[in-house]
Design an enzyme around this catalytic site. Structure first.
Site, PDB file in Angstrom:
ATOM      1  N   ASP A   9      30.142  38.727  43.241  1.00 25.19           N
ATOM      2  CA  ASP A   9      30.222  38.426  41.823  1.00 25.19           C
ATOM      3  C   ASP A   9      29.755  36.965  41.714  1.00 25.19           C
ATOM      4  O   ASP A   9      29.835  36.213  42.701  1.00 25.19           O
ATOM      5  CB  ASP A   9      31.667  38.587  41.361  1.00 25.19           C
ATOM      6  CG  ASP A   9      31.866  38.092  39.950  1.00 25.19           C
ATOM      7  OD1 ASP A   9      31.087  38.491  39.082  1.00 25.19           O
ATOM      8  OD2 ASP A   9      32.795  37.283  39.723  1.00 25.19           O
ATOM      9  N   ASP A  11      30.110  34.515  38.515  1.00 23.67           N
ATOM     10  CA  ASP A  11      31.014  33.624  37.771  1.00 23.67           C
ATOM     11  C   ASP A  11      32.424  33.680  38.358  1.00 23.67           C
ATOM     12  O   ASP A  11      33.046  34.746  38.385  1.00 23.67           O
ATOM     13  CB  ASP A  11      31.080  34.043  36.294  1.00 23.67           C
ATOM     14  CG  ASP A  11      29.751  33.861  35.572  1.00 23.67           C
ATOM     15  OD1 ASP A  11      29.181  32.768  35.665  1.00 23.67           O
ATOM     16  OD2 ASP A  11      29.298  34.811  34.910  1.00 23.67           O
ATOM     17  N   ASP A 171      36.487  37.813  41.775  1.00 28.24           N
ATOM     18  CA  ASP A 171      37.642  37.042  41.284  1.00 28.24           C
ATOM     19  C   ASP A 171      38.316  37.744  40.102  1.00 28.24           C
ATOM     20  O   ASP A 171      39.302  37.230  39.574  1.00 28.24           O
ATOM     21  CB  ASP A 171      37.219  35.631  40.842  1.00 28.24           C
ATOM     22  CG  ASP A 171      36.432  35.657  39.550  1.00 28.24           C
ATOM     23  OD1 ASP A 171      35.497  36.480  39.441  1.00 28.24           O
ATOM     24  OD2 ASP A 171      36.762  34.881  38.646  1.00 28.24           O
TER      25      ASP A 171
HETATM   26  C1  BG6 Z   1      30.702  37.716  33.696  1.00 29.66           C
HETATM   27  C2  BG6 Z   1      31.783  36.777  33.182  1.00 29.66           C
HETATM   28  O1  BG6 Z   1      30.236  37.268  34.928  1.00 29.66           O
HETATM   29  O2  BG6 Z   1      29.623  37.782  32.779  1.00 29.66           O
HETATM   30  C3  BG6 Z   1      32.201  37.214  31.782  1.00 29.66           C
HETATM   31  O3  BG6 Z   1      32.895  36.805  34.048  1.00 29.66           O
HETATM   32  C4  BG6 Z   1      30.977  37.295  30.870  1.00 29.66           C
HETATM   33  O4  BG6 Z   1      33.156  36.317  31.267  1.00 29.66           O
HETATM   34  C5  BG6 Z   1      29.949  38.233  31.476  1.00 29.66           C
HETATM   35  O5  BG6 Z   1      31.356  37.763  29.576  1.00 29.66           O
HETATM   36  C6  BG6 Z   1      28.674  38.341  30.641  1.00 29.66           C
HETATM   37  O6  BG6 Z   1      27.990  37.117  30.703  1.00 29.66           O
HETATM   38  P1  BG6 Z   1      26.692  36.737  29.885  1.00 29.66           P
HETATM   39  O7  BG6 Z   1      26.186  35.517  30.600  1.00 29.66           O
HETATM   40  O8  BG6 Z   1      25.750  37.891  29.981  1.00 29.66           O
HETATM   41  O9  BG6 Z   1      27.112  36.492  28.487  1.00 29.66           O
HETATM   42 MG    MG Z   2      33.882  36.698  38.111  1.00 30.34          MG
END
Ligand code: BG6
Ligand code: MG
Length: 213
Positions: A9, A11, A171
């Site tokens: 993953d 983020d 996470d």
């Molecule tokens: C995930 C995050 O990795 O990506 C989420 O943990 C987020 O919080 C999701 O909403 C989508 O992200 P993005 O960058 O496409 O808006």
């Molecule tokens: Mg994550």
């Protein structure tokens, strides 16, 4: 069971973008008079952008919003989020994480990203980690977001490995559920480290090296 690959993953595992998501959603929510705090922000971990918006709108008391109004709000949030992401540099990834990724590769494992984010490549570019992975599966190549296993199954497919030979590093609870639903093992870090469904618990990222022996 043999391990051939690790699927990460992004983020909350490789980079810490929670604060940026928070700031960008907060700006949108404040603009609409919607209550939003860090506890609500924690519920957005691993959840897609549109599903995150729905969680924030639980506190919205105005007239029902149309699909296109919701898309405009998500777009507005994403624009502020990308302005914050643009400030990221290689210093936003620790030396320990970089070294552990390199070591796993040197040991012969394939590495992939399995992220719900549509900004995954942009982030990896900013922190100069694009080359560290053999495949990237992200929010742009899936229709179902975690806890659905699609993003990880696609990552395994891109790597040419069987799900049962992959370990997912996550996470988020939703991410651990997604890994298990896809027939993979899950190594949990941070928020998800206390989740009983995880196969391995990591105190620090480098603990992965003990699994990948
Ligand atoms: C995930 C995050 O990795 O990506 C989420 O943990 C987020 O919080 C999701 O909403 C989508 O992200 P993005 O960058 O496409 O808006
Ligand atoms: Mg994550």
């Amino acid at each position: 069971m043999e391990t051939k690959a690790f699927i990460f993953d992004l983020d909350g595992v490789i980079v810490f973008t929670d604060k940026f998501h928070y700031q960008a959603w907060k700006k949108m929510a404040d603009g609409m008079g919607i209550y939003f705090d860090e506890t609500i922000n924690n519920r957005l971990r691993g959840v897609s952008r549109m599903d995150s918006l729905e969680i924030i709108l639980e506190r919205y008391e105005g007239e029902p919003l149309s699909r296109s109004e919701k898309e405009a709000l998500a777009e507005e949030k994403n624009a502020s989020y990308r302005e914050l992401l643009a400030t990221m540099t290689p210093a936003d990834v620790t030396d320990e994480v970089r070294a552990a990724l390199k070591e796993l590769r040197d040991r012969g494992y394939k590495l992939a990203i399995g992220s719900s984010s549509k900004n995954a490549r942009f982030i990896l570019e900013k922190v100069e980690l694009l080359d560290a992975f053999d495949a990237i599966s992200d929010g742009n190549n899936i229709t179902n977001s975690k806890p659905d296993p699609e993003v990880f199954l696609k990552a395994a497919e891109y790597l040419g490995e069987k799900p049962e030979e992959c370990i997912v590093v996550e996470d988020a609870y939703a991410g651990v559920d997604a890994a298990k639903a896809g027939g993979m093992r899950a190594a949990a870090i941070g928020d998800a480290a206390s989740y009983e469904k995880a196969d391995y618990k990591l105190d620090v990222f480098e603990d992965l090296l003990k699994i990948g022996l």
